[in-house]
Design an enzyme around this catalytic site. Structure first.
Site, PDB file in Angstrom:
ATOM      1  CE  LYS A 246      -4.142  -1.992   2.053  1.00 23.99           C
ATOM      2  NZ  LYS A 246      -5.146  -1.938   3.125  1.00 23.99           N
TER       3      LYS A 246
ATOM      4  CG  ASP B 275      -8.033   0.366   3.482  1.00 21.37           C
ATOM      5  OD1 ASP B 275      -8.845  -0.459   3.038  1.00 21.37           O
ATOM      6  OD2 ASP B 275      -6.798   0.191   3.445  1.00 21.37           O
TER       7      ASP B 275
END
Ligand code: NAP
Length: 283
Positions: free
Chosen positions: A65, A101
């Site tokens: 990420k 997220d």
């Protein structure tokens, strides 16, 4: 047929291809959503592949990420502030990075518990990448404060420094007892963003919450970002104080639904996504 997928390593058990493919089929998009296992050495080549005409993009999971950010053409502001990208969209050969997220976490709480973060006091465990996204979202949605408990105090302190503001107080501690001394005990939301309890490495580690359940006098929401096993140690330890307890499957799906919309320009059929995972789990 176009391609999309999930980039991670070693990517043994990603659920994304299951529920994303079900969603694509349900809305009639001819896209194959596949696992794209990618080691750090292969990352540049994989991202070059994503720029191809037949590739729509990918979602990104552990450990890439952060790693992907330097390779992208554009990174949206919230992803820059969080410091991580979990969706990459290919637009005419240019790679655009997003982070869904934090927003997925907010939508999961809203949909599952009708819980809005504005004005709320949050106790969170963990100070890794997921914690960064959660803190960013809590702040953006007007939470009153957060208290971070983490094994490594310096990681929690760095997060506090990054996200605290006049309207969003953040405290840190390496043990729950110091958190309770500093902050009182009645939080609106208890959230585990650490990997403790997740099948694999951190499965045998224990959250430092012994005796905590007995202290709680209100009925907080308990949310664990961990979702495997489905009944996580965090949920089990706190089930006696409240029945509003959930694992991270809803966040996984909601971040995926937001990513689906970014990538395909259509709302995701969220119920189809949930049903695909229920079926996969044999429920
Ligand atoms: P990460 O950046 O590696 O951070 C891991 C965190 O867990 C750190 O705070 C670390 O503490 C703590 N930790 C790990 N092992 C530990 C142990 N044995 N004892 C005490 N603390 C330990 O990982 P992440 O990306 O934040 O992900 C964390 C978890 O959230 C993972 O299980 C991941 O699958 C889950 N997640 C779920 C979703 C969802 O959609 N539901 C989304 C993102 C992540 P230290 O700082 O002390 O190392």
């Amino acid at each position: 047929m176009k391609r999309a997928g999930v980039i991670g390593w070693p990517l043994k058990t990603s659920l994304s291809p299951i529920f994303q493919q079900a969603a694509l089929d349900a809305v009639g998009l001819a896209v194959q959503f596949e696992p794209m296992p990618t080691s750090l050495d292969e990352l540049q080549v994989r991202l070059d592949e994503l720029r191809a005409d037949d590739c729509v993009g990918a979602c990104v999971t552990i450990p890439h990420k952060q790693n992907v950010m330097a390779h992208l053409d554009e990174v949206e502001q919230s992803a820059r502030e969080i410091g991580a990208v979990n969706w990459i969209v290919n637009r005419a050969g240019k790679l655009h990075g997003y982070n869904t997220d934090g927003e997925g976490f907010i939508v999961a709480l809203r949909e599952q518990f009708d819980f809005e973060c504005a004005g709320k006091r949050v106790l969170m465990f963990g100070a890794g990448g997921a914690a960064r996204a959660v803190l960013y979202a809590l702040k953006a949605h007007g939470a009153h404060s957060a208290f971070i408990v983490n094994r490594t105090p310096s990681a929690a302190d760095a997060l506090a420094k990054r996200f605290e503001s006049e309207n969003f107080a953040i405290g840190t501690a390496s043990s729950l007892s110091s958190a309770l001394t500093a902050q009182g005990k009645d939080f609106d939301l208890l959230v585990n963003t650490s990997a403790i309890g997740m099948v694999g490495e951190a499965q045998s580690a224990r959250l430092p919450i012994d005796g905590f359940a007995e202290l709680i006098t209100n009925r907080p929401i308990v949310y664990d970002l961990v979702y495997s096993p489905p009944q996580t140690p965090f949920m089990l330890a706190l089930a006696q104080v409240t029945d509003t307890v959930a694992n991270g499957i809803s966040m996984l799906i909601q971040q995926g639904a937001l990513g689906f919309r970014l990538m395909f320009g259509k709302p995701a059929p969220v119920e189809v996504m949930f049903e695909a995972l229920r079926e996969y789990a044999g429920e």
